[in-house]
Design a protein around this motif. Sequence first.
Motif, PDB file in Angstrom:
ATOM      1  N   TYR A 157       6.897  -2.786  -7.175  1.00  0.00           N
ATOM      2  CA  TYR A 157       6.477  -1.393  -7.010  1.00  0.00           C
ATOM      3  C   TYR A 157       4.960  -1.361  -7.145  1.00  0.00           C
ATOM      4  N   LEU A 158       4.280  -0.885  -6.111  1.00  0.00           N
ATOM      5  CA  LEU A 158       2.826  -0.838  -6.102  1.00  0.00           C
ATOM      6  C   LEU A 158       2.394   0.626  -6.176  1.00  0.00           C
ATOM      7  N   VAL A 159       1.683   0.968  -7.239  1.00  0.00           N
ATOM      8  CA  VAL A 159       1.257   2.347  -7.471  1.00  0.00           C
ATOM      9  C   VAL A 159      -0.262   2.412  -7.329  1.00  0.00           C
ATOM     10  N   PHE A 160      -0.721   3.222  -6.380  1.00  0.00           N
ATOM     11  CA  PHE A 160      -2.147   3.344  -6.091  1.00  0.00           C
ATOM     12  C   PHE A 160      -2.610   4.752  -6.470  1.00  0.00           C
ATOM     13  N   ASP A 161      -3.508   4.830  -7.424  1.00  0.00           N
ATOM     14  CA  ASP A 161      -3.944   6.129  -7.936  1.00  0.00           C
ATOM     15  C   ASP A 161      -5.355   6.445  -7.452  1.00  0.00           C
ATOM     16  N   GLU A 162      -5.431   7.192  -6.342  1.00  0.00           N
ATOM     17  CA  GLU A 162      -6.704   7.650  -5.766  1.00  0.00           C
ATOM     18  C   GLU A 162      -7.630   6.470  -5.434  1.00  0.00           C
ATOM     19  N   ILE A 163      -7.091   5.394  -4.862  1.00  0.00           N
ATOM     20  CA  ILE A 163      -7.901   4.192  -4.673  1.00  0.00           C
ATOM     21  C   ILE A 163      -8.957   4.327  -3.583  1.00  0.00           C
ATOM     22  N   THR A 164      -8.866   5.353  -2.734  1.00  0.00           N
ATOM     23  CA  THR A 164      -9.861   5.508  -1.667  1.00  0.00           C
ATOM     24  C   THR A 164     -10.893   6.587  -1.976  1.00  0.00           C
ATOM     25  N   SER A 165     -10.799   7.207  -3.138  1.00  0.00           N
ATOM     26  CA  SER A 165     -11.662   8.361  -3.417  1.00  0.00           C
ATOM     27  C   SER A 165     -13.139   7.989  -3.548  1.00  0.00           C
ATOM     28  N   MET A 166     -13.441   6.714  -3.851  1.00  0.00           N
ATOM     29  CA  MET A 166     -14.831   6.285  -4.010  1.00  0.00           C
ATOM     30  C   MET A 166     -15.326   5.474  -2.817  1.00  0.00           C
ATOM     31  N   LEU A 167     -14.528   5.448  -1.723  1.00  0.00           N
ATOM     32  CA  LEU A 167     -14.871   4.632  -0.560  1.00  0.00           C
ATOM     33  C   LEU A 167     -15.334   5.501   0.604  1.00  0.00           C
ATOM     34  N   ASP A 168     -16.107   4.888   1.514  1.00  0.00           N
ATOM     35  CA  ASP A 168     -16.513   5.615   2.709  1.00  0.00           C
ATOM     36  C   ASP A 168     -15.341   5.667   3.693  1.00  0.00           C
ATOM     37  N   HIS A 169     -15.539   6.393   4.803  1.00  0.00           N
ATOM     38  CA  HIS A 169     -14.434   6.648   5.733  1.00  0.00           C
ATOM     39  C   HIS A 169     -13.838   5.358   6.285  1.00  0.00           C
ATOM     40  N   ASP A 170     -14.700   4.433   6.723  1.00  0.00           N
ATOM     41  CA  ASP A 170     -14.196   3.188   7.308  1.00  0.00           C
ATOM     42  C   ASP A 170     -13.433   2.353   6.280  1.00  0.00           C
ATOM     43  N   SER A 171     -13.961   2.291   5.059  1.00  0.00           N
ATOM     44  CA  SER A 171     -13.294   1.524   4.000  1.00  0.00           C
ATOM     45  C   SER A 171     -11.972   2.173   3.616  1.00  0.00           C
ATOM     46  N   ARG A 172     -11.933   3.505   3.629  1.00  0.00           N
ATOM     47  CA  ARG A 172     -10.687   4.217   3.345  1.00  0.00           C
ATOM     48  C   ARG A 172      -9.627   3.864   4.370  1.00  0.00           C
ATOM     49  N   SER A 173     -10.025   3.839   5.646  1.00  0.00           N
ATOM     50  CA  SER A 173      -9.094   3.531   6.712  1.00  0.00           C
ATOM     51  C   SER A 173      -8.547   2.110   6.570  1.00  0.00           C
ATOM     52  N   MET A 174      -9.425   1.156   6.262  1.00  0.00           N
ATOM     53  CA  MET A 174      -8.987  -0.232   6.100  1.00  0.00           C
ATOM     54  C   MET A 174      -8.059  -0.378   4.901  1.00  0.00           C
ATOM     55  N   MET A 175      -8.362   0.351   3.817  1.00  0.00           N
ATOM     56  CA  MET A 175      -7.528   0.269   2.623  1.00  0.00           C
ATOM     57  C   MET A 175      -6.139   0.843   2.899  1.00  0.00           C
ATOM     58  N   LEU A 176      -6.085   1.949   3.625  1.00  0.00           N
ATOM     59  CA  LEU A 176      -4.789   2.546   3.948  1.00  0.00           C
ATOM     60  C   LEU A 176      -3.979   1.628   4.860  1.00  0.00           C
ATOM     61  N   ASP A 177      -4.647   0.954   5.784  1.00  0.00           N
ATOM     62  CA  ASP A 177      -3.952  -0.011   6.639  1.00  0.00           C
ATOM     63  C   ASP A 177      -3.349  -1.140   5.803  1.00  0.00           C
ATOM     64  N   LEU A 178      -4.088  -1.593   4.780  1.00  0.00           N
ATOM     65  CA  LEU A 178      -3.581  -2.644   3.905  1.00  0.00           C
ATOM     66  C   LEU A 178      -2.355  -2.162   3.136  1.00  0.00           C
ATOM     67  N   VAL A 179      -2.410  -0.932   2.638  1.00  0.00           N
ATOM     68  CA  VAL A 179      -1.273  -0.387   1.895  1.00  0.00           C
ATOM     69  C   VAL A 179      -0.037  -0.303   2.794  1.00  0.00           C
ATOM     70  N   LYS A 180      -0.226   0.146   4.041  1.00  0.00           N
ATOM     71  CA  LYS A 180       0.900   0.209   4.983  1.00  0.00           C
ATOM     72  C   LYS A 180       1.459  -1.182   5.259  1.00  0.00           C
ATOM     73  N   LYS A 181       0.582  -2.177   5.382  1.00  0.00           N
ATOM     74  CA  LYS A 181       1.016  -3.556   5.597  1.00  0.00           C
ATOM     75  C   LYS A 181       1.885  -4.038   4.441  1.00  0.00           C
ATOM     76  N   LEU A 182       1.462  -3.742   3.212  1.00  0.00           N
ATOM     77  CA  LEU A 182       2.226  -4.177   2.043  1.00  0.00           C
ATOM     78  C   LEU A 182       3.599  -3.512   2.005  1.00  0.00           C
ATOM     79  N   ASN A 183       3.661  -2.256   2.409  1.00  0.00           N
ATOM     80  CA  ASN A 183       4.953  -1.578   2.478  1.00  0.00           C
ATOM     81  C   ASN A 183       5.849  -2.220   3.538  1.00  0.00           C
TER      82      ASN A 183
END
Length: 269
Positions: A157-183
Motif C-alpha cells: 500500500y503506497l500512501v502519497f500525502d501531497e507529494i506534488t505540492s512543492m513541485l513545478d508543473h512538469d515535475s508534478r506531471s512526471m510524478m503523477l505518471d510514476l504513481v500511475k505506473k506503480l498502480n
Amino acid sequence: MIRFEGVSYSYPDGHKVLDEIDLQIEEGTFTAITGDNGSGKSTLVRHMSGLLTPSKGTVSVCGMNTLDPSNLRKVRQLVGMVFQDPHSQAVGATVEEDVAFGPENLALEREEIRDRVFSSVLDVGMGGFEERLLMNLSGGQLQKTAIAGILAMRSEYLVFDEITSMLDHDSRSMMLDLVKKLNHMGKTVVYVTHHLEEVLAADRAIVMEGGSVAIDGSPANVFRELYSSGHSIPPLMELAIRLKDTGILENNVLPATVDELMEDLCRSM
C-alpha cells in the motif's frame, strides 16, 4: 484491505479532526483524497500506517488492528508513506544509502538489500543515481528516492500525502505518471492532493470536509457533484460536464487534458 470502522480522532486539547469515518481501501485500487486545508486528509492517511491511532473506532490493515502495538511493525512494512517534504524522510547521504535504510533495519542479507535497492531505483526512474548525494537532487528526484525507499520495503500500500505540492508543473506531471505506473504494477495507491486535476488519474475520489467523507465515488461523479453544488472545479472539467449535459460529449470518462477532450469530441461527432 485497509478498513476504517467508526473512526474518530481528536487532539489532546479535544479538537476533533476525524468524525465517525467508515471506509475501506481495496487492494490494487487507486484512490485520490482531496479537500480543503484542515478537512482531515493528512490525519486520515496517517491512520493507515499506524502513525496515528483512533481516539474511537478501529483501523485494520490486512486484518491487523493498528491499536495493537504488536501489529505496528508489520503494518508499517505493508503501508509505505511519502510525505509532502521529501527532506523529512531523508536518512542517508546518497540515494543508495537512503533507499537501503529500510531493508537494513529488517536485518536482511546484504545481497538481498542490494537487489532491492537496484530494482527499486529502476522502478522509479533513478537508475544510475545510486551514488548521487541527496543534497544535489532536485525536489522531484528526492521524491522518487523516497518512493524507492518504500518500494525496497516491499510495501503493498503506497500512501502519497501531497507529494506534488512543492513541485513545478512538469515535475508534478512526471510524478503523477510514476504513481500511475506503480498502480499498474499492482500496488494499492492512496493519493492525497489539493490539485483537483490530479484526481482524474484515480479510480475513486474521496472529498473530505470537516473531518468527514463528504463525497465518495468515481472522479467523474465527484466532479459533477462538486459542480452542481457550486464548488469551483478546473475549467476543463466544467467544460466537459457542460458538453456532456448538452449531449455533445458522449464519453463517460472526463478528459484529463485538452488533447483528450478534443479526441472525445471527434469520436462524438
